[in-house]
Every structure is written in C-alpha cells, then in structure tokens.
Design a protein around this motif. Structure first.
Motif, PDB file in Angstrom:
ATOM      1  N   GLY A  86       0.832  -1.196   0.000  1.00 27.28           N
ATOM      2  CA  GLY A  86       0.000   0.000   0.000  1.00 27.28           C
ATOM      3  C   GLY A  86       0.868   1.247   0.000  1.00 27.28           C
ATOM      4  N   ARG A  87       0.321   2.321   0.516  1.00 25.68           N
ATOM      5  CA  ARG A  87       1.053   3.582   0.595  1.00 25.68           C
ATOM      6  C   ARG A  87       1.192   4.007   2.039  1.00 25.68           C
ATOM      7  NH1 ARG A  87      -0.592   7.524  -4.448  1.00 25.68           N
ATOM      8  NH2 ARG A  87      -0.426   5.933  -6.062  1.00 25.68           N
ATOM      9  N   PHE A  88       2.205   4.812   2.286  1.00 29.05           N
ATOM     10  CA  PHE A  88       2.386   5.428   3.596  1.00 29.05           C
ATOM     11  C   PHE A  88       2.979   6.807   3.387  1.00 29.05           C
ATOM     12  CE2 PHE A  88       6.406   3.335   2.759  1.00 29.05           C
ATOM     13  CZ  PHE A  88       7.370   4.163   3.311  1.00 29.05           C
ATOM     14  N   ARG A  89       2.996   7.579   4.459  1.00 33.81           N
ATOM     15  CA  ARG A  89       3.582   8.918   4.402  1.00 33.81           C
ATOM     16  C   ARG A  89       4.694   9.025   5.429  1.00 33.81           C
ATOM     17  NH1 ARG A  89      -2.049  12.334   3.839  1.00 33.81           N
ATOM     18  NH2 ARG A  89      -2.336  11.945   1.595  1.00 33.81           N
ATOM     19  N   GLU A 117      -3.666   8.313   9.064  1.00 37.79           N
ATOM     20  CA  GLU A 117      -4.258   9.579   8.639  1.00 37.79           C
ATOM     21  C   GLU A 117      -5.146   9.338   7.422  1.00 37.79           C
ATOM     22  OE1 GLU A 117      -1.985  13.542   8.573  1.00 37.79           O
ATOM     23  OE2 GLU A 117      -1.864  12.828   6.502  1.00 37.79           O
ATOM     24  N   SER A 118      -6.360   9.861   7.467  1.00 41.71           N
ATOM     25  CA  SER A 118      -7.277   9.731   6.334  1.00 41.71           C
ATOM     26  C   SER A 118      -6.870  10.703   5.235  1.00 41.71           C
ATOM     27  CB  SER A 118      -8.711  10.034   6.754  1.00 41.71           C
ATOM     28  OG  SER A 118      -9.139   9.074   7.692  1.00 41.71           O
ATOM     29  N   GLY A 119      -6.956  10.235   4.012  1.00 44.37           N
ATOM     30  CA  GLY A 119      -6.630  11.074   2.872  1.00 44.37           C
ATOM     31  C   GLY A 119      -7.273  10.507   1.625  1.00 44.37           C
ATOM     32  N   LYS A 120      -6.793  10.944   0.487  1.00 44.99           N
ATOM     33  CA  LYS A 120      -7.330  10.458  -0.781  1.00 44.99           C
ATOM     34  C   LYS A 120      -6.199  10.184  -1.757  1.00 44.99           C
ATOM     35  CE  LYS A 120     -11.931  12.415  -0.925  1.00 44.99           C
ATOM     36  NZ  LYS A 120     -12.913  13.043  -1.779  1.00 44.99           N
ATOM     37  N   ILE A 121      -6.431   9.189  -2.604  1.00 50.29           N
ATOM     38  CA  ILE A 121      -5.613   8.950  -3.779  1.00 50.29           C
ATOM     39  C   ILE A 121      -6.554   9.211  -4.944  1.00 50.29           C
ATOM     40  CG2 ILE A 121      -4.262   7.292  -5.109  1.00 50.29           C
ATOM     41  CD1 ILE A 121      -3.690   5.823  -2.472  1.00 50.29           C
ATOM     42  N   ASP A 122      -6.351  10.323  -5.620  1.00 50.81           N
ATOM     43  CA  ASP A 122      -7.310  10.843  -6.600  1.00 50.81           C
ATOM     44  C   ASP A 122      -8.647  11.036  -5.890  1.00 50.81           C
ATOM     45  OD1 ASP A 122      -5.410  10.972  -8.652  1.00 50.81           O
ATOM     46  OD2 ASP A 122      -5.772   8.893  -9.223  1.00 50.81           O
ATOM     47  N   GLU A 123      -9.680  10.314  -6.271  1.00 50.48           N
ATOM     48  CA  GLU A 123     -10.997  10.465  -5.650  1.00 50.48           C
ATOM     49  C   GLU A 123     -11.278   9.375  -4.605  1.00 50.48           C
ATOM     50  OE1 GLU A 123     -13.062  13.100  -6.215  1.00 50.48           O
ATOM     51  OE2 GLU A 123     -11.375  13.840  -7.405  1.00 50.48           O
ATOM     52  N   GLN A 124     -10.368   8.429  -4.473  1.00 50.38           N
ATOM     53  CA  GLN A 124     -10.561   7.279  -3.587  1.00 50.38           C
ATOM     54  C   GLN A 124     -10.069   7.602  -2.172  1.00 50.38           C
ATOM     55  OE1 GLN A 124     -12.039   3.714  -3.029  1.00 50.38           O
ATOM     56  NE2 GLN A 124     -11.709   4.174  -5.160  1.00 50.38           N
TER      57      GLN A 124
END
Length: 173
Positions: A86-89, A117-124
């Motif tokens: 997945g992704r992380f920051r 942390e809640s965020g978005k990848i494009d619109e997801q």
C-alpha cells in the motif's frame, strides 16, 4: 594465512550488504513490519519502511513524502515489484526539496509509527500510516544502460558496411 584471507573476504562481503548508518536501529530492537501497521494501534513503535516516492508536500511545520511501499532488501533498498503493501507517508520536521525527492525515486526511512491519517488517492479515500522520522534515506538514481551498444568503434559506421575496393593507379607507359 588462510584464516586471515577468509576473515578479509567475509569483511568485504559483509560490507556490501550493510545498512546505511541513518537506517540502522539498535541491536535486537524489533521493527514493525509495514503489513502490521493496518492492524496494530499506533504505539510509537520503531519501523523501517521504504518504497518509491509518489509526491512531496512541504507544510508549515515540515514535509510529508507519500510513498508506495515495497519490500526492502538486506541493505534497506526498496525492491520494486508488481506487489505493494500500500502507501504510507513519511513526516519530517525538515524541508524536503521536491526537485530532488521527485516521483519515481527510491527512499527508505527509519522512524516511529505515529498514526493513521485519512486522505485520498485521486478520488478514492485511503488511510495512510504515518512514519515520523528525522532522516529519509534517498537512494541514488540507477541509470538504465542504453539499448544501443557504443562499445565497438566500427559498429554503426556506414563505411564499414560497404565493400572497400582499392584500385591501383595506372602506370604511365
């Protein structure tokens, strides 16, 4: 003499696979695997995660690097594949220049798993694990070899593909 040779070889080979200094953790300290960041509550556990940079954002109090996670090799280098956890920051209090830390570069960071942390990848909608750290190891860019071989000075030379005919000069009679 043989033992000295074996020791020298093992030191040389051991140096090839060692972690950079900014990615080493104290001996025996357990690191949180990336897969466990989804199921474990953020408890300031130490983690070493890495991957490929997607984006860099500079904030008022530091920088954030969004990374696609990849498995790390024994020296901490992210091994790119078709599978990712997945992704992380990565959050750091220092400035990170997006011209240097640009998309596609490989990074590894050692730090504390801080929160989700809640965020978005494009619109997801997406929940990003946050790794707080002071050091982000940017790996040197690996240049792919060019497809054309320029190792032979005669390769590609148009004169070498035509027959060369030498005609002797006529002798005066």
């Amino acid at each position: 003499m043989r033992i000295a040779g074996l020791i020298a070889i093992s030191l040389i080979l051991g140096g090839c696979a060692s972690l950079p200094d900014d990615l080493t953790s104290p001996e025996g300290q357990a690191l949180l695997p990336f897969a466990d960041s989804r199921t474990v509550a953020a408890s300031q556990q130490k983690a070493r995660w890495g991957g490929e940079i997607v984006a860099v954002r500079n904030l008022a109090q530091g920088s954030q690097v969004e990374v696609v996670q990849f498995v790390l090799s024994s020296n901490g280098y992210p091994v790119k594949s078709d599978n990712s956890g997945g992704r992380f920051r990565i959050e750091t209090s220092s400035f990170i220049d997006p011209a240097i830390y640009k998309a596609g570069r490989k990074v590894t960071a050692l730090g504390q798993f801080d929160r989700i942390e809640s965020g978005k990848i494009d619109e997801q909608a997406y929940n990003f694990p946050i790794l707080k750290t002071e050091s982000v190891h940017l790996w040197p860019e690996v240049k792919e070899p060019s497809a054309a071989c320029d190792c032979d000075p005669f390769w590609g030379n148009s004169l070498m593909h035509r027959p060369i005919i030498v005609v002797p000069a006529k002798q005066p009679r």
